[in-house]
Design an enzyme around this catalytic site. Structure first.
Site, PDB file in Angstrom:
ATOM      1  CG  LEU A  69      -2.249  -0.725   1.104  1.00 50.00           C
ATOM      2  CD1 LEU A  69      -3.233  -0.174   2.108  1.00 50.00           C
ATOM      3  CD2 LEU A  69      -2.858  -0.617  -0.282  1.00 50.00           C
ATOM      4  CB  ALA A  92      -4.395  -1.482   7.881  1.00 46.64           C
ATOM      5  CB  SER A  94      -4.449  -4.065  11.682  1.00 46.49           C
ATOM      6  OG  SER A  94      -3.837  -5.276  12.107  1.00 46.49           O
ATOM      7  CB  THR A 137     -11.172   0.913  12.941  1.00 45.73           C
ATOM      8  OG1 THR A 137     -11.067   0.566  14.320  1.00 45.73           O
ATOM      9  CG2 THR A 137     -10.354   2.173  12.707  1.00 45.73           C
ATOM     10  CD  GLU A 139      -9.000   1.188  18.742  1.00 42.58           C
ATOM     11  OE1 GLU A 139      -8.377   2.121  19.262  1.00 42.58           O
ATOM     12  OE2 GLU A 139      -9.486   0.250  19.393  1.00 42.58           O
ATOM     13  CE1 TYR A 161      -5.465   0.278  12.426  1.00 45.04           C
ATOM     14  CE2 TYR A 161      -6.957   0.824  14.235  1.00 45.04           C
ATOM     15  CZ  TYR A 161      -6.708   0.153  13.062  1.00 45.04           C
ATOM     16  OH  TYR A 161      -7.674  -0.645  12.514  1.00 45.04           O
ATOM     17  CE  LYS A 165      -7.287   0.947   9.301  1.00 47.34           C
ATOM     18  NZ  LYS A 165      -7.762   0.171   8.154  1.00 47.34           N
ATOM     19  CG  HIS A 191     -13.994  -8.030  13.023  1.00 46.03           C
ATOM     20  ND1 HIS A 191     -14.010  -6.651  12.956  1.00 46.03           N
ATOM     21  CD2 HIS A 191     -13.265  -8.448  11.980  1.00 46.03           C
ATOM     22  CE1 HIS A 191     -13.329  -6.256  11.916  1.00 46.03           C
ATOM     23  NE2 HIS A 191     -12.839  -7.324  11.298  1.00 46.03           N
ATOM     24  NE  ARG A 196      -8.382  -9.492  16.383  1.00 46.80           N
ATOM     25  CZ  ARG A 196      -8.269  -8.229  15.983  1.00 46.80           C
ATOM     26  NH1 ARG A 196      -7.664  -7.928  14.850  1.00 46.80           N
ATOM     27  NH2 ARG A 196      -8.806  -7.253  16.703  1.00 46.80           N
TER      28      ARG A 196
HETATM   29  P1  NDP Z   1      -4.590  -8.147   9.992  1.00 51.92           P
HETATM   30  O1  NDP Z   1      -3.530  -7.445  10.743  1.00 51.92           O
HETATM   31  O2  NDP Z   1      -4.898  -9.577  10.311  1.00 51.92           O
HETATM   32  O3  NDP Z   1      -4.251  -8.086   8.422  1.00 51.92           O
HETATM   33  C1  NDP Z   1      -3.697  -6.947   7.843  1.00 51.92           C
HETATM   34  C2  NDP Z   1      -3.324  -7.262   6.415  1.00 51.92           C
HETATM   35  O4  NDP Z   1      -2.723  -6.113   5.822  1.00 51.92           O
HETATM   36  C3  NDP Z   1      -2.285  -8.399   6.273  1.00 51.92           C
HETATM   37  O5  NDP Z   1      -2.573  -9.114   5.104  1.00 51.92           O
HETATM   38  C4  NDP Z   1      -0.983  -7.628   6.112  1.00 51.92           C
HETATM   39  O6  NDP Z   1       0.024  -8.354   5.441  1.00 51.92           O
HETATM   40  C5  NDP Z   1      -1.473  -6.484   5.237  1.00 51.92           C
HETATM   41  N1  NDP Z   1      -0.602  -5.317   5.219  1.00 51.92           N
HETATM   42  C6  NDP Z   1      -0.080  -4.638   6.271  1.00 51.92           C
HETATM   43  N2  NDP Z   1       0.637  -3.584   5.837  1.00 51.92           N
HETATM   44  C7  NDP Z   1       0.588  -3.607   4.480  1.00 51.92           C
HETATM   45  C8  NDP Z   1       1.125  -2.807   3.458  1.00 51.92           C
HETATM   46  N3  NDP Z   1       1.889  -1.745   3.730  1.00 51.92           N
HETATM   47  N4  NDP Z   1       0.866  -3.120   2.178  1.00 51.92           N
HETATM   48  C9  NDP Z   1       0.110  -4.190   1.865  1.00 51.92           C
HETATM   49  N5  NDP Z   1      -0.433  -5.020   2.790  1.00 51.92           N
HETATM   50  C10 NDP Z   1      -0.196  -4.712   4.081  1.00 51.92           C
HETATM   51  O7  NDP Z   1      -5.918  -7.257  10.115  1.00 51.92           O
HETATM   52  P2  NDP Z   1      -7.459  -7.720  10.084  1.00 51.92           P
HETATM   53  O8  NDP Z   1      -7.645  -8.715   9.019  1.00 51.92           O
HETATM   54  O9  NDP Z   1      -7.890  -8.012  11.468  1.00 51.92           O
HETATM   55  O10 NDP Z   1      -8.176  -6.354   9.694  1.00 51.92           O
HETATM   56  C11 NDP Z   1      -8.440  -6.009   8.331  1.00 51.92           C
HETATM   57  C12 NDP Z   1      -8.620  -4.510   8.214  1.00 51.92           C
HETATM   58  O11 NDP Z   1      -9.718  -4.092   9.026  1.00 51.92           O
HETATM   59  C13 NDP Z   1      -7.429  -3.692   8.677  1.00 51.92           C
HETATM   60  O12 NDP Z   1      -7.365  -2.550   7.857  1.00 51.92           O
HETATM   61  C14 NDP Z   1      -7.791  -3.296  10.099  1.00 51.92           C
HETATM   62  O13 NDP Z   1      -7.131  -2.111  10.483  1.00 51.92           O
HETATM   63  C15 NDP Z   1      -9.290  -3.101   9.961  1.00 51.92           C
HETATM   64  N6  NDP Z   1     -10.068  -3.322  11.152  1.00 51.92           N
HETATM   65  C16 NDP Z   1      -9.934  -4.495  11.862  1.00 51.92           C
HETATM   66  C17 NDP Z   1     -10.693  -4.728  12.985  1.00 51.92           C
HETATM   67  C18 NDP Z   1     -10.589  -6.008  13.741  1.00 51.92           C
HETATM   68  O14 NDP Z   1     -11.109  -6.059  14.860  1.00 51.92           O
HETATM   69  N7  NDP Z   1      -9.993  -7.059  13.202  1.00 51.92           N
HETATM   70  C19 NDP Z   1     -11.656  -3.709  13.464  1.00 51.92           C
HETATM   71  C20 NDP Z   1     -11.791  -2.577  12.581  1.00 51.92           C
HETATM   72  C21 NDP Z   1     -11.008  -2.395  11.487  1.00 51.92           C
HETATM   73  P3  NDP Z   1       0.980  -9.418   6.217  1.00 51.92           P
HETATM   74  O15 NDP Z   1       0.162 -10.664   6.385  1.00 51.92           O
HETATM   75  O16 NDP Z   1       2.120  -9.547   5.274  1.00 51.92           O
HETATM   76  O17 NDP Z   1       1.338  -8.779   7.531  1.00 51.92           O
HETATM   77  P1  GDP Z   2      -7.750  -2.802  19.794  1.00 55.21           P
HETATM   78  O1  GDP Z   2      -9.077  -2.526  20.384  1.00 55.21           O
HETATM   79  O2  GDP Z   2      -7.741  -2.674  18.305  1.00 55.21           O
HETATM   80  O3  GDP Z   2      -6.640  -2.044  20.403  1.00 55.21           O
HETATM   81  O4  GDP Z   2      -7.511  -4.390  20.001  1.00 55.21           O
HETATM   82  P2  GDP Z   2      -6.573  -5.194  21.023  1.00 55.21           P
HETATM   83  O5  GDP Z   2      -7.069  -6.593  21.018  1.00 55.21           O
HETATM   84  O6  GDP Z   2      -5.130  -4.997  20.697  1.00 55.21           O
HETATM   85  O7  GDP Z   2      -6.851  -4.522  22.441  1.00 55.21           O
HETATM   86  C1  GDP Z   2      -8.153  -4.501  23.016  1.00 55.21           C
HETATM   87  C2  GDP Z   2      -8.069  -3.924  24.422  1.00 55.21           C
HETATM   88  O8  GDP Z   2      -7.378  -4.857  25.260  1.00 55.21           O
HETATM   89  C3  GDP Z   2      -7.280  -2.610  24.516  1.00 55.21           C
HETATM   90  O9  GDP Z   2      -8.008  -1.728  25.356  1.00 55.21           O
HETATM   91  C4  GDP Z   2      -5.984  -3.001  25.207  1.00 55.21           C
HETATM   92  O10 GDP Z   2      -5.404  -1.980  26.011  1.00 55.21           O
HETATM   93  C5  GDP Z   2      -6.467  -4.157  26.080  1.00 55.21           C
HETATM   94  N1  GDP Z   2      -5.379  -5.060  26.482  1.00 55.21           N
HETATM   95  C6  GDP Z   2      -5.109  -5.430  27.763  1.00 55.21           C
HETATM   96  N2  GDP Z   2      -4.028  -6.216  27.785  1.00 55.21           N
HETATM   97  C7  GDP Z   2      -3.602  -6.356  26.502  1.00 55.21           C
HETATM   98  C8  GDP Z   2      -2.518  -7.073  25.907  1.00 55.21           C
HETATM   99  O11 GDP Z   2      -1.728  -7.723  26.570  1.00 55.21           O
HETATM  100  N3  GDP Z   2      -2.415  -7.013  24.551  1.00 55.21           N
HETATM  101  C9  GDP Z   2      -3.306  -6.301  23.781  1.00 55.21           C
HETATM  102  N4  GDP Z   2      -3.173  -6.299  22.458  1.00 55.21           N
HETATM  103  N5  GDP Z   2      -4.322  -5.586  24.330  1.00 55.21           N
HETATM  104  C10 GDP Z   2      -4.470  -5.622  25.669  1.00 55.21           C
END
Ligand code: NDP
Ligand code: GDP
Length: 383
Positions: A69, A92, A94, A137, A139, A161, A165, A191, A196
Site C-alpha cells: 500500500l 493496514a 492494524s 474502525t 477506534e 493508528y 484511519k 472482530h 486473529r
Molecule cells: P490483519 O492485521 O490480520 O491483516 C492486515 C493485512 O494487511 C495483512 O494481510 C498484512 O500483510 C497487510 N498489510 C499490512 N501492511 C501492508 C502494506 N503496507 N501493504 C500491503 N499489505 C499490508 O488485520 P485484520 O484482518 O484483522 O483487519 C483487516 C482490516 O480491518 C485492517 O485494515 C484493520 O485495520 C481493519 N479493522 C480491523 C478490525 C478487527 O477487529 N480485526 C476492526 C476494525 C477495522 P501481512 O500478512 O504480510 O502482515
Molecule cells: P484494539 O481494540 O484494536 O486495540 O484491540 P486489542 O485486542 O489490541 O486490544 C483490546 C483492548 O485490550 C485494549 O483496550 C488493550 O489496552 C487491552 N489489552 C489489555 N491487555 C492487553 C494485551 O496484553 N495485549 C493487547 N493487544 N491488548 C491488551
C-alpha cells in the site's frame, strides 16, 4: 458449490484475518478473487493456503499479486491488470499499540494507502466500474463522546493508528462526494476468530489459556483488564463488508454486536471454556487472576491432564508494558442501520466466539505439546 457470478474482486490485506475469510466468502459466491500480498522473507500465506490454486491451471479464480500500500505505481498496475468490480481495502498496519512505535509507517500505509487506491481507480478511469470498500474502525471513536457509538457519533481518535484511519475514512467520503465514486466505509468494531493475529488481546488470551491447561505456559501477562470492547466474529463481519458494496447508494455503516465486555471477563470466559474457574483480586498493577475451581468432568471430556492445573495458582498478572500511552476505554456499537438497511445480523454471540477460539487453540497447542515431547523447540512469544 460456488454460485454463478461474473464479478471480480481485489482484496488488499488478503493474508490477514479478514482477507482470508472474505476471500473464502467471495469464492463461494462465484467471484474471481485477486489478492495483494507483501513480499516477506518467510511464507506469509498460512491463512489462505487452503484457497491456493496452481498458477499453471487455466481458469483460476484465485490469484495473488505482490504489492504494498506504500507503492502507488504497483497499485495502479495491479488494478489495471485485474480490472476489479469491487476493491476491498483491508491492508493496514492494524495493531494499535504497534502504531505508537511505528507512527509514520502506520500513517503511510493506513492513511495515504487508502488515498493511493482511490486515486488509482480515478486515474485509470474506472470510477463507473469499480466499487471500493474501506476498512474503517471503531477506534475512530476513541475517547468516549457518547454510547452506543453509531454512524453519527463524533470521532476522537486516540492512537497513531486511529488518526491514520481517520484520514482513510474522510478521504473515502471525500472521493465519494467529489467524484461520485461508489466508495464506502465499514466502521467495524473489534472482530476476532481462530486466525486473529496472536498479539491482539482475545487471541493472546485464548492461546495462553490453552497453553496453561496443557502445562506449556505458567502465566498470562496482560495490560488494561478493564478496557471494554464490542467483540464479534470475523466470519459475520466479512459478510457485512460484501453487503455494503451491494446497495444501490454508497453509504457508511457501523458493524457491531451491540454488546460490550471487559478484557477481564473475556479471560474468565476463556478459562471457563476448559472447565477452569478463576477469580480476580487486587487493583491496578497488583491485580491478579487465581484458579479457584476446576470442573474435572470437563477436563476429562477434553482429555486435559488435571495435574497441570493447580488450585490457588496465579495464572493472570498485569504487566504495565502492555498499557497504551492513550487508551480507548469503552467501545459499544449501535448496528441499527446495518440491521435495517443491509438486513445484517451476526450469527455468533460472544460465548460462541470464545468457544470457537479456545477450542481451536487447544487443538493447535496439542501440536506444540507433541513437538515439545519430541524434543523440538516450540514458539514462546508472550507479546
Ligand atoms: P490483519 O492485521 O490480520 O491483516 C492486515 C493485512 O494487511 C495483512 O494481510 C498484512 O500483510 C497487510 N498489510 C499490512 N501492511 C501492508 C502494506 N503496507 N501493504 C500491503 N499489505 C499490508 O488485520 P485484520 O484482518 O484483522 O483487519 C483487516 C482490516 O480491518 C485492517 O485494515 C484493520 O485495520 C481493519 N479493522 C480491523 C478490525 C478487527 O477487529 N480485526 C476492526 C476494525 C477495522 P501481512 O500478512 O504480510 O502482515
Ligand atoms: P484494539 O481494540 O484494536 O486495540 O484491540 P486489542 O485486542 O489490541 O486490544 C483490546 C483492548 O485490550 C485494549 O483496550 C488493550 O489496552 C487491552 N489489552 C489489555 N491487555 C492487553 C494485551 O496484553 N495485549 C493487547 N493487544 N491488548 C491488551
Amino acid at each position: 458449490m460456488a454460485e454463478q457470478n461474473t464479478k471480480t474482486a481485489l482484496i488488499t490485506g488478503i493474508t490477514g484475518q479478514d482477507g482470508a475469510y472474505l476471500a473464502e466468502f467471495l469464492l463461494k459466491k462465484g467471484y474471481k478473487v485477486h489478492g495483494l500480498k507483501r513480499r516477506s522473507s518467510l511464507f506469509n500465506t498460512d491463512r489462505i493456503d487452503h484457497l491456493y490454486q496452481d498458477p499453471h491451471l487455466d481458469n483460476r479464480n484465485f490469484t495473488l499479486h505482490f504489492g504494498d500500500l506504500t507503492d502507488s505505481t504497483n497499485l495502479i498496475r495491479v488494478i489495471q491488470e485485474t480490472q476489479p468490480d469491487e476493491i476491498y481495502n483491508l491492508a493496514a498496519q492494524s495493531h494499535v499499540k504497534v502504531s505508537f512505535d511505528t507512527p509514520e509507517y502506520t500513517a503511510n500505509a493506513d492513511g495515504i494507502g487508502t488515498l493511493r487506491i482511490l486515486e488509482a481507480v480515478r486515474l485509470l478511469g474506472m470510477i463507473e466500474k469499480t466499487r471500493i470498500y474501506q476498512a474503517s474502525t471503531s477506534e475512530l471513536y476513541g475517547l468516549v463522546q457518547a454510547v452506543p457509538q453509531s454512524e453519527t457519533t463524533p470521532f476522537y481518535p486516540r492512537s497513531p493508528y486511529a488518526v491514520a484511519k481517520m484520514y482513510g475514512y474522510w478521504i473515502t467520503v471525500n472521493y465519494r462526494e467529489a467524484y461520485n465514486m461508489y466508495a464506502c466505509n465499514g466502521i467495524l468494531f473489534n472482530h476476532e476468530s481462530p486466525v486473529r493475529g496472536e498479539t491482539f488481546v482475545t487471541r493472546k488470551i485464548t492461546r495462553a489459556v490453552a497453553k496453561i491447561a496443557l502445562g506449556l505456559q505458567d502465566k498470562l501477562y496482560l495490560g488494561n483488564l478493564s478496557a471494554q470492547r464490542d467483540w464479534g466474529h470475523a466470519k459475520d463481519y466479512v459478510e457485512a463488508m460484501w453487503l455494503i458494496l451491494q446497495q444501490e447508494k454508497p453509504e457508511d455503516f457501523v458493524i457491531a454486536t451491540g454488546v460490550t465486555t471487559t478484557v477481564r471477563d473475556f479471560v474468565r470466559l476463556a478459562f471457563a471454556e476448559l472447565g477452569i474457574e478463576i477469580e480476580f483480586s487486587g487493583k491496578g498493577e497488583q491485580e491478579k487472576g487465581v484458579i479457584i475451581d476446576v470442573d474435572e468432568e470437563r477436563l476429562a471430556e477434553l482429555n486435559i491432564d488435571k495435574s497441570q492445573i493447580k488450585f490457588g495458582q496465579t495464572v493472570v498478572k498485569v504487566d504495565p508494558a502492555y498499557y497504551r500511552p492513550t487508551e480507548v476505554d469503552l467501545l459499544i456499537g449501535d448496528p441499527t442501520k446495518a440491521n435495517t438497511k443491509l438486513g445484517w445480523k451476526p450469527k455468533y454471540d460472544l460465548q460462541m466466539l470464545v468457544t470457537d477460539m479456545v477450542q481451536s487453540d487447544l487443538h493447535l497447542m496439542r501440536k506444540e505439546e507433541y513437538l515439545k515431547q519430541g524434543g523440538f523447540q516450540t514458539l514462546n512469544y508472550f507479546e
